[in-house]
Motif scaffolding. Structure first.
Motif, PDB file in Angstrom:
ATOM      1  N   LYS A 192       0.846  -1.199   0.000  1.00 28.60           N
ATOM      2  CA  LYS A 192       0.000   0.000   0.000  1.00 28.60           C
ATOM      3  C   LYS A 192       0.877   1.243   0.000  1.00 28.60           C
ATOM      4  CE  LYS A 192      -2.579  -0.769   3.565  1.00 28.60           C
ATOM      5  NZ  LYS A 192      -3.403  -1.011   4.662  1.00 28.60           N
ATOM      6  N   SER A 193       0.473   2.255  -0.745  1.00 25.11           N
ATOM      7  CA  SER A 193       1.301   3.459  -0.816  1.00 25.11           C
ATOM      8  C   SER A 193       1.426   4.119   0.564  1.00 25.11           C
ATOM      9  CB  SER A 193       0.732   4.451  -1.837  1.00 25.11           C
ATOM     10  OG  SER A 193      -0.561   4.835  -1.452  1.00 25.11           O
ATOM     11  N   SER A 194       0.352   4.030   1.368  1.00 25.64           N
ATOM     12  CA  SER A 194       0.426   4.681   2.688  1.00 25.64           C
ATOM     13  C   SER A 194       1.500   4.034   3.565  1.00 25.64           C
ATOM     14  CB  SER A 194      -0.937   4.647   3.382  1.00 25.64           C
ATOM     15  OG  SER A 194      -1.405   3.326   3.405  1.00 25.64           O
ATOM     16  N   ASP A 195       1.648   2.713   3.449  1.00 25.80           N
ATOM     17  CA  ASP A 195       2.695   2.034   4.232  1.00 25.80           C
ATOM     18  C   ASP A 195       4.083   2.469   3.762  1.00 25.80           C
ATOM     19  OD1 ASP A 195       0.816   0.639   5.626  1.00 25.80           O
ATOM     20  OD2 ASP A 195       0.991  -1.199   4.458  1.00 25.80           O
ATOM     21  N   ILE A 196       4.230   2.581   2.452  1.00 17.94           N
ATOM     22  CA  ILE A 196       5.536   2.951   1.898  1.00 17.94           C
ATOM     23  C   ILE A 196       5.900   4.376   2.332  1.00 17.94           C
ATOM     24  CG2 ILE A 196       6.790   3.377  -0.267  1.00 17.94           C
ATOM     25  CD1 ILE A 196       4.924   1.180  -1.505  1.00 17.94           C
ATOM     26  N   TYR A 221       4.187  -1.571 -10.353  1.00 18.55           N
ATOM     27  CA  TYR A 221       3.635  -1.209  -9.049  1.00 18.55           C
ATOM     28  C   TYR A 221       2.230  -0.643  -9.282  1.00 18.55           C
ATOM     29  CZ  TYR A 221       2.600   1.086  -4.700  1.00 18.55           C
ATOM     30  OH  TYR A 221       1.972   1.461  -3.547  1.00 18.55           O
ATOM     31  N   GLY A 222       1.293  -1.064  -8.471  1.00 20.14           N
ATOM     32  CA  GLY A 222      -0.055  -0.511  -8.614  1.00 20.14           C
ATOM     33  C   GLY A 222      -0.972  -1.433  -9.391  1.00 20.14           C
ATOM     34  N   ASN A 223      -0.402  -2.321 -10.202  1.00 22.72           N
ATOM     35  CA  ASN A 223      -1.264  -3.252 -10.931  1.00 22.72           C
ATOM     36  C   ASN A 223      -1.768  -4.359 -10.029  1.00 22.72           C
ATOM     37  OD1 ASN A 223      -0.575  -1.758 -13.085  1.00 22.72           O
ATOM     38  ND2 ASN A 223       0.814  -3.257 -14.004  1.00 22.72           N
ATOM     39  N   ASN A 224      -1.094  -4.533  -8.897  1.00 22.77           N
ATOM     40  CA  ASN A 224      -1.416  -5.692  -8.067  1.00 22.77           C
ATOM     41  C   ASN A 224      -1.511  -5.318  -6.598  1.00 22.77           C
ATOM     42  OD1 ASN A 224      -0.941  -8.006 -10.155  1.00 22.77           O
ATOM     43  ND2 ASN A 224       0.730  -6.537 -10.351  1.00 22.77           N
ATOM     44  N   GLU A 232       3.005   7.979  -9.771  1.00 24.78           N
ATOM     45  CA  GLU A 232       2.354   8.750  -8.689  1.00 24.78           C
ATOM     46  C   GLU A 232       3.080   8.538  -7.364  1.00 24.78           C
ATOM     47  OE1 GLU A 232      -2.316   8.981 -10.141  1.00 24.78           O
ATOM     48  OE2 GLU A 232      -1.539   7.095  -9.360  1.00 24.78           O
ATOM     49  N   LEU A 233       3.429   7.297  -7.090  1.00 20.89           N
ATOM     50  CA  LEU A 233       4.139   6.983  -5.847  1.00 20.89           C
ATOM     51  C   LEU A 233       5.499   7.690  -5.823  1.00 20.89           C
ATOM     52  CD1 LEU A 233       4.449   5.210  -3.225  1.00 20.89           C
ATOM     53  CD2 LEU A 233       5.648   3.569  -4.672  1.00 20.89           C
ATOM     54  N   LEU A 234       6.189   7.598  -6.945  1.00 17.76           N
ATOM     55  CA  LEU A 234       7.523   8.184  -7.028  1.00 17.76           C
ATOM     56  C   LEU A 234       7.461   9.700  -6.764  1.00 17.76           C
ATOM     57  CD1 LEU A 234      10.392   7.331  -7.668  1.00 17.76           C
ATOM     58  CD2 LEU A 234       9.918   7.637 -10.094  1.00 17.76           C
ATOM     59  N   ARG A 235       6.459  10.328  -7.345  1.00 12.80           N
ATOM     60  CA  ARG A 235       6.309  11.775  -7.140  1.00 12.80           C
ATOM     61  C   ARG A 235       6.080  12.092  -5.660  1.00 12.80           C
ATOM     62  NH1 ARG A 235       5.044  15.673 -10.848  1.00 12.80           N
ATOM     63  NH2 ARG A 235       4.091  14.293 -12.356  1.00 12.80           N
ATOM     64  N   LEU A 236       5.222  11.301  -5.024  1.00  9.69           N
ATOM     65  CA  LEU A 236       4.938  11.555  -3.601  1.00  9.69           C
ATOM     66  C   LEU A 236       6.201  11.397  -2.758  1.00  9.69           C
ATOM     67  CD1 LEU A 236       1.476   9.784  -3.126  1.00  9.69           C
ATOM     68  CD2 LEU A 236       1.927  12.243  -3.196  1.00  9.69           C
ATOM     69  N   VAL A 237       7.006  10.383  -3.074  1.00 11.30           N
ATOM     70  CA  VAL A 237       8.234  10.169  -2.293  1.00 11.30           C
ATOM     71  C   VAL A 237       9.209  11.319  -2.537  1.00 11.30           C
ATOM     72  CG1 VAL A 237      10.204   8.629  -1.887  1.00 11.30           C
ATOM     73  CG2 VAL A 237       7.934   7.661  -2.239  1.00 11.30           C
ATOM     74  N   GLU A 259       4.808   8.882 -18.722  1.00  7.26           N
ATOM     75  CA  GLU A 259       4.661   9.646 -17.473  1.00  7.26           C
ATOM     76  C   GLU A 259       5.941   9.542 -16.630  1.00  7.26           C
ATOM     77  OE1 GLU A 259       1.324   8.227 -15.218  1.00  7.26           O
ATOM     78  OE2 GLU A 259       1.483   9.859 -13.747  1.00  7.26           O
ATOM     79  N   LEU A 260       6.520   8.354 -16.608  1.00  5.58           N
ATOM     80  CA  LEU A 260       7.748   8.161 -15.827  1.00  5.58           C
ATOM     81  C   LEU A 260       8.898   8.943 -16.462  1.00  5.58           C
ATOM     82  CD1 LEU A 260       9.108   6.698 -13.456  1.00  5.58           C
ATOM     83  CD2 LEU A 260       9.696   4.870 -15.026  1.00  5.58           C
ATOM     84  N   ILE A 261       8.985   8.879 -17.772  1.00  3.64           N
ATOM     85  CA  ILE A 261      10.053   9.614 -18.470  1.00  3.64           C
ATOM     86  C   ILE A 261       9.949  11.110 -18.139  1.00  3.64           C
ATOM     87  CG2 ILE A 261      10.928  10.276 -20.767  1.00  3.64           C
ATOM     88  CD1 ILE A 261      10.241   7.480 -21.764  1.00  3.64           C
ATOM     89  N   GLN A 262       8.734  11.622 -18.143  1.00  2.16           N
ATOM     90  CA  GLN A 262       8.536  13.057 -17.870  1.00  2.16           C
ATOM     91  C   GLN A 262       8.956  13.429 -16.439  1.00  2.16           C
ATOM     92  OE1 GLN A 262       7.996  15.212 -20.163  1.00  2.16           O
ATOM     93  NE2 GLN A 262       7.567  13.657 -21.726  1.00  2.16           N
ATOM     94  N   LEU A 263       8.771  12.487 -15.505  1.00  2.69           N
ATOM     95  CA  LEU A 263       9.080  12.778 -14.097  1.00  2.69           C
ATOM     96  C   LEU A 263      10.519  13.233 -13.881  1.00  2.69           C
ATOM     97  CD1 LEU A 263       7.658  10.268 -11.474  1.00  2.69           C
ATOM     98  CD2 LEU A 263       6.984  12.611 -11.942  1.00  2.69           C
ATOM     99  N   PHE A 264      11.441  12.698 -14.691  1.00  6.12           N
ATOM    100  CA  PHE A 264      12.840  13.089 -14.524  1.00  6.12           C
ATOM    101  C   PHE A 264      13.024  14.597 -14.734  1.00  6.12           C
ATOM    102  CE2 PHE A 264      13.479   8.545 -15.368  1.00  6.12           C
ATOM    103  CZ  PHE A 264      14.380   8.237 -14.357  1.00  6.12           C
TER     104      PHE A 264
END
Ligand code: 5AD
Ligand code: SF4
Length: 471
Positions: A192-196, A221-224, A232-237, A259-264
């Motif tokens: 769960k993202s909240s745990d991470i 991540y997130g598919n399961n 989204e998780l990476l951005r929050l971290v 979306e991931l490529i853009q995050l950099f």
């Protein structure tokens, strides 16, 4: 009956083989064991419990474990109370076979059973029985486990780590035809993202400066089982207060999204490095490897990253000598790596793994040919890595200084808070990494440990850089 472990302080000697996932599992094991009043030791002679955390990704994994176990036979004879355990991928794969073949072994615990280790050890202690736990669970026995790790080991104990990995998912559904991971780590499951995020916050509070999000295939991540996507998780971290650097590993090329490529470009704390395993530059081989992308798909993603972020580091994994790999397939790989110019390549001879599809393919390649191809590839890459390192000469880069280098004083990148707070201003050999994950060695005062500092590169070798603090 009261368990001995709860009363008396004990010592754990742990040896870790393999990947970052295993390193991370070993940290969890240490955390869990500390709940039993058990501290780590570097000396097997002092240990009450010996744990081997094993890896089976490539070659002779089982033999390696048996020979490692052999080293503790004498110790067990001298001290029958010594508890010996094997965990990790070989434990998962071999289960009871390990107990049968190694009579001095007490506990076998598979990849989903780490959380049960304290109970298993108590069971061995009280009944002197020998136990194997290799069930797969369809959920992550999570929160409790992580609470243990950091509450007991990371935060309350005076251990300071500059960088820490957080497991965000486990397992893999890809079934690349050469790979044992889906068999020994099970199906993909996300935390769960909240745990991470809660775990990340605890680490930041403990002054951790760099967090690596860890998973066999982080892009899924997130598919399961998780509520948000990986970007989204990476951005929050990246946006957590107090974190300096964020990395992730490993990405699958077929799942690396726009979306991931853009995050950099959007998240400053996201390090400019991606590890993107290519495995082969031949479309024929990629297909029988079941990788789900072509040479062109891969190249297009790389070209995009290079165009958007010049200077970003790109590293990869390559397997040579996959069944059926012709000279021309190998040349396709060589040409592609020359074209892309990776910053570094982790290269491996194909190693047939029991249970996997490729192990039963005809046209297995001889070891001589594998050796030859590996040598050619490594020599070419050594030149590329070296010249990339040389391009950095004279440049000033931000280095997160992790600790003393191996040459200085035993070289742990973990330092003790007490020591850190009293840091004397002695000049010593320190080591750190750039945002691109390149290792930089430097002589500087110990007070730089745990800090990001501008460092001027003064020497470039094939495998590392040397620098000096630039004020
Ligand atoms: N043989 C050789 N290399 C392998 N890898 C995974 N399985 C095998 C195998 N059977 C390599 C891949 C992977 C890396 C972690 O290990 O390159 O990306
Ligand atoms: Fe193995 Fe392929 Fe999964 Fe990576 S993506 S862990 S190589 S099966």
């Amino acid at each position: 009956m009261e368990m001995q472990l709860d009363k008396k302080e004990k010592y754990l000697f742990i040896e870790t083989f393999g990947c970052q996932m295993n390193d991370n599992d070993s940290e969890k094991i240490i955390g869990l064991m500390s709940s039993l009043n058990c501290k780590t030791t570097d000396s097997p002679d002092k240990a009450d419990i010996v744990i081997l955390n094993t890896c089976s990704i490539r070659g002779k994994a089982e033999q390696k474990v048996y020979s490692a176990l052999g080293r503790f036979k004498k110790l067990k004879k001298q001290r029958p109370d010594l508890i010996i355990g094997v965990g990790g991928c070989v434990a998962q794969q071999e289960g009871n076979r390990l107990l049968k073949r190694a009579p001095h072994l007490d506990v076998v615990f598979g990849t989903h059973n780490i959380h049960r280790l304290p109970d298993l050890i108590k069971e061995v202690e009280s009944t002197r029985s020998r136990v194997a736990a290799t069930d797969f669970f369809s959920f992550i026995e999570d929160e409790e486990l992580f609470e243990y790790t950091y509450a007991k080991n990371g935060l309350e104990n005076p251990i300071y780590m500059v960088k820490v990995s957080i497991t965000i998912m486990r397992g893999c559904n890809n079934f690349c035809s050469y790979c044992i991971v889906p068999y020994v780590r099970g199906r993909e499951m996300s935390r769960k993202s909240s745990d991470i995020l809660q775990e990340a916050k605890k680490l930041i509070k403990a002054e951790v400066k760099e967090i690596t999000l860890l998973g066999q295939n982080v892009n899924s991540y997130g598919n399961n089982g998780a509520d948000i996507s990986f970007p989204e998780l990476l951005r929050l971290v990246c946006r957590l207060d107090g974190i300096e650097r964020v990395r992730f590993i490993t990405s699958h090329p077929k799942d690396m999204s726009e979306e991931l490529i853009q995050l950099f470009g959007e998240e400053e704390r996201l390090c400019r490095h991606i590890h993107l395993p290519l495995q082969s530059g031949s479309d024929t081989i990629l297909k029988i490897m079941n990788r789900g992308y072509t040479r062109e798909d891969y190249l297009n993603k790389i070209l995009k990253l290079k165009m958007l972020y010049p200077g970003m580091a790109i590293t990869t994994d390559i397997i040579v000598g996959f069944p059926g790999e012709t000279e021309s397939d190998f040349l396709d790989t060589m040409n592609l790596i020359k074209e892309i110019e990776f910053d570094n390549i982790f290269s491996f001879k194909y190693s047939p793994r029991q249970e996997t599809m490729a192990a039963s393919f005809d046209s297995q390649i001889s070891d001589t040919v594998k050796e030859e191809r590996l040598a050619i590839l490594q020599e070419t890459q050594m030149d590329i890595t070296h010249s990339k390192n040389q391009e950095m000469l004279g440049k000033t880069v931000d280095v997160l200084i992790e600790g003393k280098s191996k040459t200085a004083d035993g070289g742990a990148a973990i330092l003790n808070n007490a020591k850190r707070n009293n840091a004397v201003n002695a000049i010593t050999q320190l080591t750190g990494r750039t945002s691109c994950n390149k290792v930089v060695n430097l002589s500087a005062s110990e007070e730089f440990m745990g800090r990001i500092a501008p460092v001027r590169i003064i020497k470039a070798s094939p495998n590392s850089l040397t620098g000096s603090i630039w004020k």
